[in-house]
Design a protein around this motif. Structure first.
Motif, PDB file in Angstrom:
ATOM      1  N   ALA A 203       0.831  -1.208   0.000  1.00 34.75           N
ATOM      2  CA  ALA A 203       0.000   0.000   0.000  1.00 34.75           C
ATOM      3  C   ALA A 203       0.864   1.257   0.000  1.00 34.75           C
ATOM      4  CB  ALA A 203      -0.929  -0.006   1.208  1.00 34.75           C
ATOM      5  N   MET A 204       1.933   1.241   0.774  1.00 34.46           N
ATOM      6  CA  MET A 204       2.847   2.392   0.820  1.00 34.46           C
ATOM      7  C   MET A 204       3.524   2.606  -0.530  1.00 34.46           C
ATOM      8  SD  MET A 204       4.413   1.603   4.598  1.00 34.46           S
ATOM      9  CE  MET A 204       5.950   2.395   4.286  1.00 34.46           C
ATOM     10  N   ILE A 205       3.924   1.503  -1.159  1.00 32.91           N
ATOM     11  CA  ILE A 205       4.579   1.605  -2.468  1.00 32.91           C
ATOM     12  C   ILE A 205       3.605   2.155  -3.504  1.00 32.91           C
ATOM     13  CG2 ILE A 205       5.607   0.265  -4.352  1.00 32.91           C
ATOM     14  CD1 ILE A 205       6.714  -1.641  -2.170  1.00 32.91           C
ATOM     15  N   CYS A 206       2.383   1.631  -3.494  1.00 27.44           N
ATOM     16  CA  CYS A 206       1.375   2.092  -4.459  1.00 27.44           C
ATOM     17  C   CYS A 206       1.026   3.563  -4.229  1.00 27.44           C
ATOM     18  CB  CYS A 206       0.112   1.233  -4.348  1.00 27.44           C
ATOM     19  SG  CYS A 206       0.324  -0.444  -4.969  1.00 27.44           S
ATOM     20  N   SER A 207       0.906   3.943  -2.955  1.00 25.98           N
ATOM     21  CA  SER A 207       0.588   5.334  -2.634  1.00 25.98           C
ATOM     22  C   SER A 207       1.679   6.273  -3.140  1.00 25.98           C
ATOM     23  CB  SER A 207       0.422   5.484  -1.121  1.00 25.98           C
ATOM     24  OG  SER A 207       0.235   6.827  -0.764  1.00 25.98           O
ATOM     25  N   ARG A 208       2.929   5.856  -2.931  1.00 24.50           N
ATOM     26  CA  ARG A 208       4.049   6.682  -3.387  1.00 24.50           C
ATOM     27  C   ARG A 208       4.102   6.731  -4.908  1.00 24.50           C
ATOM     28  NH1 ARG A 208       6.705  11.069  -2.025  1.00 24.50           N
ATOM     29  NH2 ARG A 208       8.924  10.998  -2.493  1.00 24.50           N
ATOM     30  N   TYR A 209       3.799   5.591  -5.550  1.00 26.61           N
ATOM     31  CA  TYR A 209       3.792   5.549  -7.012  1.00 26.61           C
ATOM     32  C   TYR A 209       2.725   6.492  -7.575  1.00 26.61           C
ATOM     33  CZ  TYR A 209       2.600   3.897 -11.688  1.00 26.61           C
ATOM     34  OH  TYR A 209       2.304   3.853 -13.015  1.00 26.61           O
ATOM     35  N   LEU A 210       1.526   6.418  -7.000  1.00 25.34           N
ATOM     36  CA  LEU A 210       0.441   7.281  -7.488  1.00 25.34           C
ATOM     37  C   LEU A 210       0.747   8.754  -7.235  1.00 25.34           C
ATOM     38  CD1 LEU A 210      -2.639   5.158  -6.339  1.00 25.34           C
ATOM     39  CD2 LEU A 210      -1.812   5.475  -8.680  1.00 25.34           C
ATOM     40  N   GLU A 211       1.355   9.044  -6.093  1.00 25.74           N
ATOM     41  CA  GLU A 211       1.736  10.428  -5.789  1.00 25.74           C
ATOM     42  C   GLU A 211       2.720  10.949  -6.832  1.00 25.74           C
ATOM     43  OE1 GLU A 211       4.218  12.764  -2.282  1.00 25.74           O
ATOM     44  OE2 GLU A 211       3.218  10.867  -1.810  1.00 25.74           O
ATOM     45  N   ASN A 212       3.666  10.096  -7.196  1.00 27.93           N
ATOM     46  CA  ASN A 212       4.649  10.482  -8.199  1.00 27.93           C
ATOM     47  C   ASN A 212       4.001  10.599  -9.582  1.00 27.93           C
ATOM     48  OD1 ASN A 212       6.769   9.412 -10.392  1.00 27.93           O
ATOM     49  ND2 ASN A 212       7.885  10.483  -8.784  1.00 27.93           N
ATOM     50  N   LYS A 213       3.139   9.634  -9.891  1.00 28.23           N
ATOM     51  CA  LYS A 213       2.486   9.608 -11.207  1.00 28.23           C
ATOM     52  C   LYS A 213       1.576  10.822 -11.407  1.00 28.23           C
ATOM     53  CE  LYS A 213      -0.480   6.528 -13.973  1.00 28.23           C
ATOM     54  NZ  LYS A 213      -1.751   7.286 -13.942  1.00 28.23           N
ATOM     55  N   ASP A 214       0.888  11.228 -10.347  1.00 27.77           N
ATOM     56  CA  ASP A 214      -0.078  12.323 -10.448  1.00 27.77           C
ATOM     57  C   ASP A 214       0.536  13.692 -10.201  1.00 27.77           C
ATOM     58  OD1 ASP A 214      -1.963  10.388 -10.917  1.00 27.77           O
ATOM     59  OD2 ASP A 214      -2.634  10.276  -8.836  1.00 27.77           O
ATOM     60  N   PHE A 215       1.822  13.722  -9.897  1.00 26.57           N
ATOM     61  CA  PHE A 215       2.458  15.002  -9.602  1.00 26.57           C
ATOM     62  C   PHE A 215       2.526  15.867 -10.864  1.00 26.57           C
ATOM     63  CE2 PHE A 215       6.389  17.567  -9.540  1.00 26.57           C
ATOM     64  CZ  PHE A 215       6.078  18.405  -8.482  1.00 26.57           C
ATOM     65  N   VAL A 216       2.126  17.106 -10.714  1.00 26.65           N
ATOM     66  CA  VAL A 216       2.183  18.065 -11.825  1.00 26.65           C
ATOM     67  C   VAL A 216       3.251  19.102 -11.487  1.00 26.65           C
ATOM     68  CG1 VAL A 216       0.941  19.766 -13.193  1.00 26.65           C
ATOM     69  CG2 VAL A 216      -0.265  17.742 -12.314  1.00 26.65           C
ATOM     70  N   PRO A 217       4.372  19.100 -12.187  1.00 28.73           N
ATOM     71  CA  PRO A 217       5.435  20.055 -11.860  1.00 28.73           C
ATOM     72  C   PRO A 217       5.001  21.488 -12.151  1.00 28.73           C
ATOM     73  CG  PRO A 217       5.954  18.860 -13.888  1.00 28.73           C
ATOM     74  CD  PRO A 217       4.745  18.208 -13.313  1.00 28.73           C
ATOM     75  N   GLN A 218       5.409  22.380 -11.283  1.00 28.40           N
ATOM     76  CA  GLN A 218       5.102  23.793 -11.448  1.00 28.40           C
ATOM     77  C   GLN A 218       6.399  24.537 -11.778  1.00 28.40           C
ATOM     78  OE1 GLN A 218       1.992  25.155 -11.250  1.00 28.40           O
ATOM     79  NE2 GLN A 218       1.161  23.099 -10.940  1.00 28.40           N
ATOM     80  N   LYS A 219       6.406  25.183 -12.909  1.00 28.77           N
ATOM     81  CA  LYS A 219       7.604  25.915 -13.307  1.00 28.77           C
ATOM     82  C   LYS A 219       7.715  27.224 -12.535  1.00 28.77           C
ATOM     83  CE  LYS A 219       8.263  24.338 -18.078  1.00 28.77           C
ATOM     84  NZ  LYS A 219       8.386  24.778 -19.489  1.00 28.77           N
ATOM     85  N   TYR A 220       8.941  27.572 -12.226  1.00 31.34           N
ATOM     86  CA  TYR A 220       9.199  28.905 -11.683  1.00 31.34           C
ATOM     87  C   TYR A 220      10.569  29.355 -12.172  1.00 31.34           C
ATOM     88  CZ  TYR A 220      12.166  26.607  -8.178  1.00 31.34           C
ATOM     89  OH  TYR A 220      13.133  25.876  -7.563  1.00 31.34           O
ATOM     90  N   TRP A 221      10.816  30.629 -12.069  1.00 29.93           N
ATOM     91  CA  TRP A 221      12.070  31.198 -12.557  1.00 29.93           C
ATOM     92  C   TRP A 221      12.783  31.946 -11.430  1.00 29.93           C
ATOM     93  CZ3 TRP A 221       7.889  30.382 -15.483  1.00 29.93           C
ATOM     94  CH2 TRP A 221       8.062  29.806 -16.739  1.00 29.93           C
TER      95      TRP A 221
END
Length: 452
Positions: A203-221
């Motif tokens: 469950a921990m592995i799947c949760s971490r995988y989904l968190e990574n998969k669903d992460f949307v990077p936010q650009k900044y300068w």
């Protein structure tokens, strides 16, 4: 006759050589009034529901809660059925005969919870009542084995360790059997597996995988600013971050027209970095994954092989400390590596040993993982990497403190703040062993700043 039982044949051979049991028999070694035999890991385990008369997955049978857990020899799968392992049955017959003939038993399974369980399950399954002593050692060098045999401990001293292992074993059975059957019955088709450790870990592995998969990077300068003075070039980074590139470009234009950066503040401090603690198994696995991408299982497998090869101490330890008596042996253990290609100079420089990793109160069943002093003859690439990690960590742990002078400078340009950090190593200490002068989170502190 005294019977010694080890966890594996390789360990049994090492012990047999010490006690003089040199005559090879079927399933054991004999000589000098000793018989040295072995298990093959878990020869005996908890019986499955079928042994209690419960067949198939039926809702009315749940929960399955045996009044008394039964022990059976190890089974192997043949087709769709599980049958007793012929090899396990044969070795159990050998062990039974030796136990029956023995005056006293010496337990030499791995000195830990699982090792204790392996012996006690065999002992209980065979309904043995002979007295037994415990060989409790943390390495397999000849000197350590001899010392352990001279200082055997009463087997009853480890009753609580056995009860802990037994409780873990029965908890795995209760959760695994009942939860797996309940899920399989509820799903209506197929056989599904749940476990006390397996399921929450998954469950921990799947949760971490989904968190990574669903992460949307936010650009900044941010702005980087290069300053030059008296042939010294330093690079600053803006304190502000911009979500819009146009805003960042606008400010960049204003800054570039100014031409002058003013020092607003300088903060200097001396930082003492204590050496890292020695490895326990978890720390070794984490670092081997970080440095070499080894899985936890691969690292453990390699460490176990190094242990059985008498090169390192017992790897399944949860302590990162040494006791005072073991600490006294460290100079001798390391002295043989003075000509080591990578760490020979570090060995020669090691004089007054740092005692940060020495604490009797924090040594549990076993102390931290260290080398035994034996030099390896031939290791595979992966084995050598783990061995050298352990040797390096030993040298780091007993080396002096690293002392740095850290400087943080704030500049101002057009009312915008820019930052830069620098560090000077006044005393490399333990960092000189690997030559890595900064951690990953200190990578912006490696530059030497000019006088400001």
């Amino acid at each position: 006759m005294k019977v010694i039982i080890a966890e594996k044949p390789s360990v049994a051979r090492d012990i047999a050589a010490i006690v003089g049991a040199t005559s090879r028999k079927d399933g054991y070694l004999k000589g000098n009034n000793y018989a040295v035999t072995w298990a093959f890991g878990h020869l005996v385990g908890l019986a499955m529901p079928e042994e209690y008369g419960i067949k198939g997955f039926q809702k009315e049978n749940l929960p399955i809660l045996p009044d008394d857990f039964k022990l059976i020899p190890r089974h192997i799968k043949e087709g769709k059925e599980y049958k007793p392992d012929p090899g396990a049955m044969k070795q159990l017959r050998v062990i039974r005969e030796l136990f029956d003939k023995s005056e006293r038993i010496i337990v030499a399974t791995d000195a830990g919870r699982e090792g204790e369980l392996i012996f006690r399950y065999i002992y209980n399954y065979l309904s043995c009542s002979k007295p037994f002593d415990r060989l409790w050692i943390s390495s397999l060098t000849d000197q350590t084995i001899r010392g352990g045999l001279e200082n055997l401990r009463p087997g009853t001293q480890y009753d609580t360790l056995y009860l802990s292992a037994k409780a873990r074993s029965q908890a795995d059975w209760l959760v695994g059997i009942n939860a797996s059957q309940a899920l399989s019955i509820s799903s209506g088709s197929g056989v599904w597996s749940l476990g006390r450790v397996q399921t929450p870990t998954l469950a921990m592995i799947c949760s971490r995988y989904l968190e990574n998969k669903d992460f949307v990077p936010q650009k900044y300068w941010q702005h980087k600013l290069s300053l030059s003075k008296d042939s010294n070039v330093i690079v600053l980074v803006s304190e502000d971050k911009y979500n819009d590139r146009m805003d960042a470009d606008k400010v960049a234009g204003q800054i570039s027209q100014n031409g002058i950066a003013t020092v607003k503040s300088i903060d200097k401090k001396t930082v003492k970095q204590e050496p890292p603690l020695l490895y326990d198994l978890t720390a070794l696995q984490k670092e081997a994954n970080s440095k070499h991408s080894f899985s936890a299982d691969k690292t453990l497998s390699i460490a176990q092989k190094l242990y059985e090869g008498k090169l390192i101490t017992y790897p399944r330890t949860g302590s990162r400390y040494l006791s005072e008596d073991v600490f006294e042996t460290v100079p001798e253990l390391l002295s043989g590596f003075s000509e080591h290609t990578l760490y020979g100079e570090s060995v020669k420089r090691l004089n007054d040993l740092n005692k940060r990793s020495v604490n009797d109160a924090k040594v549990t069943d076993h102390y931290a993982i260290i080398v035994t002093g034996n030099k390896p003859d031939s290791l595979s690439g992966d084995e050598n990497q783990i061995f050298e990690m352990i040797l390096c960590r030993m040298l780091e742990a007993f080396s002096t403190t690293c002392i740095k002078e850290q400087t943080s400078v704030r500049f101002e340009v057009q009312e915008k703040i820019f930052l830069v950090k620098g560090a000077i190593i006044n005393q490399a200490g333990w960092r000189s062993v690997s030559g890595i002068m900064a951690d990953e989170n200190e990578k912006d502190e490696n530059s030497t700043l000019p006088p400001l």
